[in-house]
Motif scaffolding. Structure first.
Motif, PDB file in Angstrom:
ATOM      1  N   LYS A 165      -4.276   0.659  14.671  1.00  0.00           N
ATOM      2  CA  LYS A 165      -4.658   0.299  13.305  1.00  0.00           C
ATOM      3  C   LYS A 165      -5.068   1.558  12.517  1.00  0.00           C
ATOM      4  CE  LYS A 165      -7.734  -3.044  11.027  1.00  0.00           C
ATOM      5  NZ  LYS A 165      -9.040  -2.406  10.834  1.00  0.00           N
ATOM      6  N   GLU A 166      -5.848   2.411  13.169  1.00  0.00           N
ATOM      7  CA  GLU A 166      -6.280   3.643  12.497  1.00  0.00           C
ATOM      8  C   GLU A 166      -5.082   4.520  12.146  1.00  0.00           C
ATOM      9  OE1 GLU A 166     -10.572   4.923  14.278  1.00  0.00           O
ATOM     10  OE2 GLU A 166      -8.936   4.720  15.705  1.00  0.00           O
ATOM     11  N   ARG A 167      -4.131   4.591  13.111  1.00  0.00           N
ATOM     12  CA  ARG A 167      -2.929   5.412  12.863  1.00  0.00           C
ATOM     13  C   ARG A 167      -2.198   4.906  11.630  1.00  0.00           C
ATOM     14  NH1 ARG A 167      -1.787   5.555  18.614  1.00  0.00           N
ATOM     15  NH2 ARG A 167      -0.267   3.890  18.377  1.00  0.00           N
ATOM     16  N   ARG A 168      -2.046   3.577  11.582  1.00  0.00           N
ATOM     17  CA  ARG A 168      -1.307   2.972  10.484  1.00  0.00           C
ATOM     18  C   ARG A 168      -2.001   3.240   9.148  1.00  0.00           C
ATOM     19  NH1 ARG A 168       2.249  -1.123   9.088  1.00  0.00           N
ATOM     20  NH2 ARG A 168       1.364  -2.186   7.290  1.00  0.00           N
ATOM     21  N   GLU A 169      -3.322   3.081   9.146  1.00  0.00           N
ATOM     22  CA  GLU A 169      -4.070   3.259   7.907  1.00  0.00           C
ATOM     23  C   GLU A 169      -4.007   4.698   7.417  1.00  0.00           C
ATOM     24  OE1 GLU A 169      -7.888   1.550   8.662  1.00  0.00           O
ATOM     25  OE2 GLU A 169      -7.107  -0.492   8.364  1.00  0.00           O
ATOM     26  N   ARG A 170      -4.185   5.611   8.368  1.00  0.00           N
ATOM     27  CA  ARG A 170      -4.120   7.020   7.979  1.00  0.00           C
ATOM     28  C   ARG A 170      -2.748   7.399   7.447  1.00  0.00           C
ATOM     29  NH1 ARG A 170      -6.837  11.802  10.958  1.00  0.00           N
ATOM     30  NH2 ARG A 170      -8.458  10.803  12.176  1.00  0.00           N
ATOM     31  N   ALA A 171      -1.704   6.873   8.103  1.00  0.00           N
ATOM     32  CA  ALA A 171      -0.340   7.194   7.669  1.00  0.00           C
ATOM     33  C   ALA A 171      -0.090   6.633   6.276  1.00  0.00           C
ATOM     34  CB  ALA A 171       0.668   6.645   8.670  1.00  0.00           C
ATOM     35  N   LEU A 172      -0.606   5.416   6.008  1.00  0.00           N
ATOM     36  CA  LEU A 172      -0.435   4.825   4.684  1.00  0.00           C
ATOM     37  C   LEU A 172      -1.168   5.646   3.631  1.00  0.00           C
ATOM     38  CD1 LEU A 172      -0.592   1.003   5.499  1.00  0.00           C
ATOM     39  CD2 LEU A 172       1.326   2.255   4.475  1.00  0.00           C
ATOM     40  N   THR A 173      -2.354   6.143   4.012  1.00  0.00           N
ATOM     41  CA  THR A 173      -3.094   7.004   3.087  1.00  0.00           C
ATOM     42  C   THR A 173      -2.285   8.243   2.752  1.00  0.00           C
ATOM     43  OG1 THR A 173      -5.154   6.226   4.067  1.00  0.00           O
ATOM     44  CG2 THR A 173      -5.268   8.236   2.738  1.00  0.00           C
ATOM     45  N   ALA A 174      -1.699   8.864   3.768  1.00  0.00           N
ATOM     46  CA  ALA A 174      -0.894  10.077   3.542  1.00  0.00           C
ATOM     47  C   ALA A 174       0.294   9.765   2.647  1.00  0.00           C
ATOM     48  CB  ALA A 174      -0.431  10.650   4.880  1.00  0.00           C
ATOM     49  N   LEU A 175       0.927   8.612   2.887  1.00  0.00           N
ATOM     50  CA  LEU A 175       2.069   8.226   2.050  1.00  0.00           C
ATOM     51  C   LEU A 175       1.617   7.978   0.602  1.00  0.00           C
ATOM     52  CD1 LEU A 175       4.218   5.922   4.371  1.00  0.00           C
ATOM     53  CD2 LEU A 175       4.943   8.052   3.294  1.00  0.00           C
ATOM     54  N   ARG A 176       0.394   7.439   0.461  1.00  0.00           N
ATOM     55  CA  ARG A 176      -0.126   7.195  -0.890  1.00  0.00           C
ATOM     56  C   ARG A 176      -0.328   8.538  -1.605  1.00  0.00           C
ATOM     57  NH1 ARG A 176      -5.027   4.677   0.110  1.00  0.00           N
ATOM     58  NH2 ARG A 176      -3.783   3.042   1.094  1.00  0.00           N
ATOM     59  N   ILE A 177      -0.832   9.524  -0.882  1.00  0.00           N
ATOM     60  CA  ILE A 177      -1.071  10.837  -1.486  1.00  0.00           C
ATOM     61  C   ILE A 177       0.233  11.427  -2.023  1.00  0.00           C
ATOM     62  CG2 ILE A 177      -1.708  13.231  -0.974  1.00  0.00           C
ATOM     63  CD1 ILE A 177      -3.833  12.019   0.963  1.00  0.00           C
ATOM     64  N   VAL A 178       1.337  11.246  -1.282  1.00  0.00           N
ATOM     65  CA  VAL A 178       2.616  11.808  -1.755  1.00  0.00           C
ATOM     66  C   VAL A 178       3.355  10.821  -2.659  1.00  0.00           C
ATOM     67  CG1 VAL A 178       2.847  13.244   0.301  1.00  0.00           C
ATOM     68  CG2 VAL A 178       3.989  11.011   0.242  1.00  0.00           C
ATOM     69  N   GLY A 179       2.736   9.656  -2.921  1.00  0.00           N
ATOM     70  CA  GLY A 179       3.310   8.719  -3.881  1.00  0.00           C
ATOM     71  C   GLY A 179       4.446   7.871  -3.345  1.00  0.00           C
ATOM     72  N   LEU A 180       4.475   7.633  -2.032  1.00  0.00           N
ATOM     73  CA  LEU A 180       5.600   6.871  -1.462  1.00  0.00           C
ATOM     74  C   LEU A 180       5.124   5.689  -0.626  1.00  0.00           C
ATOM     75  CD1 LEU A 180       8.154   9.588  -0.360  1.00  0.00           C
ATOM     76  CD2 LEU A 180       8.390   7.927  -2.216  1.00  0.00           C
ATOM     77  N   GLU A 181       3.944   5.153  -0.971  1.00  0.00           N
ATOM     78  CA  GLU A 181       3.422   4.051  -0.167  1.00  0.00           C
ATOM     79  C   GLU A 181       4.389   2.871  -0.143  1.00  0.00           C
ATOM     80  OE1 GLU A 181      -0.164   2.451  -1.609  1.00  0.00           O
ATOM     81  OE2 GLU A 181      -0.911   1.878   0.370  1.00  0.00           O
ATOM     82  N   ASP A 182       5.088   2.682  -1.289  1.00  0.00           N
ATOM     83  CA  ASP A 182       6.000   1.535  -1.369  1.00  0.00           C
ATOM     84  C   ASP A 182       7.300   1.751  -0.589  1.00  0.00           C
ATOM     85  OD1 ASP A 182       6.563   3.578  -3.132  1.00  0.00           O
ATOM     86  OD2 ASP A 182       7.614   2.263  -4.549  1.00  0.00           O
ATOM     87  N   ARG A 183       7.493   2.956  -0.047  1.00  0.00           N
ATOM     88  CA  ARG A 183       8.715   3.219   0.727  1.00  0.00           C
ATOM     89  C   ARG A 183       8.436   3.299   2.235  1.00  0.00           C
ATOM     90  NH1 ARG A 183      12.726   4.727  -3.066  1.00  0.00           N
ATOM     91  NH2 ARG A 183      11.973   3.602  -4.888  1.00  0.00           N
ATOM     92  N   SER A 184       7.293   2.790   2.657  1.00  0.00           N
ATOM     93  CA  SER A 184       6.881   3.019   4.044  1.00  0.00           C
ATOM     94  C   SER A 184       7.863   2.424   5.047  1.00  0.00           C
ATOM     95  CB  SER A 184       5.478   2.461   4.279  1.00  0.00           C
ATOM     96  OG  SER A 184       5.488   1.062   4.079  1.00  0.00           O
TER      97      SER A 184
END
Lengths: 389, 224
Positions: free
Chosen positions: B119-138
């Motif tokens: 769960k932590e891995r997933r959350e952190r990865a989503l945060t990183a994707l949000r920072i680069v602006g690609l959360e919707d492309r996960s």
């Protein structure tokens, strides 16, 4: 620390054309391996089901097979009255004197002569052995030149159909019945009347074997010791089932050796095939390997990932091979039995241990074929791997 | 401010057949924490080799490379791998995403080496994707993304384990002008807002201008 298994599986799915070649190669090898094992299993099962654990068989000491065993009727009668032998409903001992010869009969398919075991029995034989059942027709009539034939040999030999007749030792024998015997080697025999066949085959006054039902199977060892200690007789007693299983030994063993030899030769080919595939997979993913190593994945986890991939590939091949081999289950064929020189028909038996061996063999091929490519993958210098296109 | 990267008198020599090829010849380079440095120079000048030494995927023939307080050459192969997973984030010219993994899975890769729950891995990865602006492309695979998007996923992967140093080898080399612009802006943000020290190798003068400092290499020697 390791890479997720899904990574390996998806990689194989993406490279399905290359993967398919390796799966096919390993699958074919496993198929041949399992079929050969099934053949050996079938042969062993056929002879293992011949005879019962509760029965003893008396043969001439050191004879090796019924065919080379001979002792007089008087001796047989003396043994039959022993109190350790069970009695039938009529109060008579359950003892079956039998004569065994080999006749030359033509194959049903090509007419080529082959050896068939002919057994002369009394009606006691059907009591002593519980698994003999008349499937078609009737039993032979004592005193007449009539025979009943095992179902398996009927299917393989010309002239054994119900109502037809065969010529053995210049006499015609009418086929009046077909019997089954739980798929055992008896189904590869022709049975007629002991008292008619004895003189006809010049075995009058003697017998090849005496099969008896023991009141208590545990007494077999004592019984055998007593028989061997008797200076007037040259006979010994074996457990019937063990006796026939031992006859299967040499042929089953040579089949297993054949299975081993063919599989090893083909297996080496398949290992190289798998290795080639894995090298191609490693080469195509060189930059990916460099990337994973740069991100901090250890050499060991890269090695493991590629070994898992290769093993998985091979396991799929193994399953394919087992599925391809499975239709052979029940396929009937025949082989010469070394001890009696006569044909024994048996069905291929694809047993669970055979399938398991097939899968383990596939796994071994996969690990072996994957080892060198996986090692190469894990040992590439990162900077070199990253430069690859 | 402390120097995150401390390269002292480094030589790197390759032996090709019987020839000795000197790629780096006595390099000394200091990069303070929070710096954004561009390494420039013609092909074959040794800039990528220098970057590889700083990133801990290559070892110097002589001299010392100290990154985030660790003498890189002293670590064993496996210790170096663990060190990289915690200390260095990689950005490659050709993104080097794993084609069979989704964007989210690609970003999670470095976290597989950290003691984190799923769960932590997933959350952190989503945060990183949000920072680069690609959360919707996960859930997208690399082949379903444009080059610029792929590079942003790669940057998310580089920062997800919160490394001290980002090393980038021609991060805009394979991108059109607009995408390159976006990537450089993203790198500036990481440097400014997330205090990442960045060492970037580039040919592109426009990219180099976005860095705070520019170092020029020629024939294995720093010229400026």
């Amino acid at each position: 620390m390791a890479l997720p298994i899904g990574y390996n599986v998806r990689n194989l799915v993406v490279r399905w054309k290359v993967a398919l070649l390796a799966v096919g190669g390993i699958g074919l090898v496993v198929m041949v391996f399992v079929v050969l094992l099934a053949m050996a299993s079938g042969f062993r099962i056929a002879l293992g089901a011949t005879g019962a654990g509760e029965n003893g068989i008396v043969v001439q000491r050191g004879s090796g097979s019924e065919l080379t065993s001979y002792f007089s009727r008087e001796q047989g009668n003396l043994i039959a009255v022993d109190s350790r032998i069970a009695r039938g409903s009529d109060g008579q001992p359950l003892a079956s004197p039998e004569i065994v010869i080999v006749a030359n009969l033509p194959h049903r398919v090509d007419g080529q002569p082959t050896n068939v075991t002919i057994r002369g029995v009394t009606s006691r034989a059907f009591e002593v052995r519980r698994n003999i059942a008349i499937a078609e027709g009737r039993r032979f009539t004592p005193g007449l030149n009539e025979v009943v034939v095992g179902r398996r040999i009927r299917d393989r030999i010309r002239g054994l159909d119900l109502g037809s007749s065969i010529t053995v030792q210049r006499r015609a024998w009418q086929v009046v019945g077909v019997f089954t015997a739980d798929g055992s080697a008896f189904e590869s025999e022709v049975w007629g009347d002991f008292d008619v066949m004895g003189p006809a085959f010049l075995r009058g006054g003697g017998q090849n074997s005496l099969t008896v039902r023991l009141g208590d199977p545990a007494t077999l060892k004592d019984f055998d010791r007593d028989l061997q200690a008797n200076p007037q007789m040259q006979v010994e007693m074996h457990q019937e089932r063990q006796y026939y299983a031992d006859q299967a030994g040499p042929v089953a063993r040579s089949l297993l050796i054949l299975a081993g030899f063919v599989s090893i030769v083909m297996g080496i080919g398949a290992v190289f095939g798998a290795m080639n595939t894995m090298y191609a997979i490693v080469a195509a993913r060189t930059r990916e390997i460099g990337t994973l190593r740069a991100l901090g994945f250890s050499r060991r986890s890269i090695l493991l990932a590629f070994l898992i991939e290769s093993a998985f590939l091979a396991l799929v091949g193994g399953v394919v091979g087992c599925l391809l081999a499975f239709p052979m289950n029940g396929f009937t064929t025949a082989t010469g039995q070394t001890a009696s020189f006569s044909e024994i028909a048996f069905a291929f038996r694809v047993t669970p241990p055979d399938l398991l061996r097939g899968l383990l063999f596939a796994l071994a091929m996969g690990v072996l074929g994957g080892l060198l490519p996986a090692r190469r993958a894990s040992r590439l210098p990162i900077t070199v791997a990253l430069r690859e296109a | 401010m402390a120097n995150v990267v401390d390269v002292q008198g480094v030589r790197k020599v390759y032996n090709r057949d019987s020839l000795e090829i000197v790629v780096l010849d006595g390099i000394t380079l200091l990069v303070p924490e929070g710096e954004f440095v561009a390494l420039m120079g013609p092909s074959g000048s040794g800039k990528t080799t220098l970057l590889n030494l700083i990133a801990g995927i290559d070892r110097p023939t002589s001299g010392r490379v100290t990154v985030a307080g660790t003498d890189v050459a002293r670590l064993s192969e496996s210790a170096l791998a663990r060190w990289r997973s915690r200390t260095v984030g990689f950005i490659f010219q050709f993104y080097n995403l794993i084609p069979v993994l989704t964007a989210l899975e690609n970003v999670q890769l470095p976290l597989l080496l950290a003691p984190l729950s799923r769960k932590e891995r997933r959350e952190r990865a989503l945060t990183a994707l949000r920072i680069v602006g690609l959360e919707d492309r996960s859930a997208h695979y690399p082949r379903q993304l444009s080059g610029g998007q792929e590079q942003r996923v790669a940057i998310a992967r580089a920062i997800v384990a919160d490394p001290k140093v980002l090393v980038a080898d021609e991060p805009t080399g394979d991108l059109d002008a607009r995408s390159a612009e976006e990537i450089l802006t993203l790198m500036e943000t990481l440097n400014r807002d997330f205090k990442k020290t960045i060492v970037m190798v580039t040919h592109d003068p426009r990219a180099a201008q976005r860095a705070h400092a520019q170092k020029h290499l020629d024939k294995g020697v720093l010229t400026a």
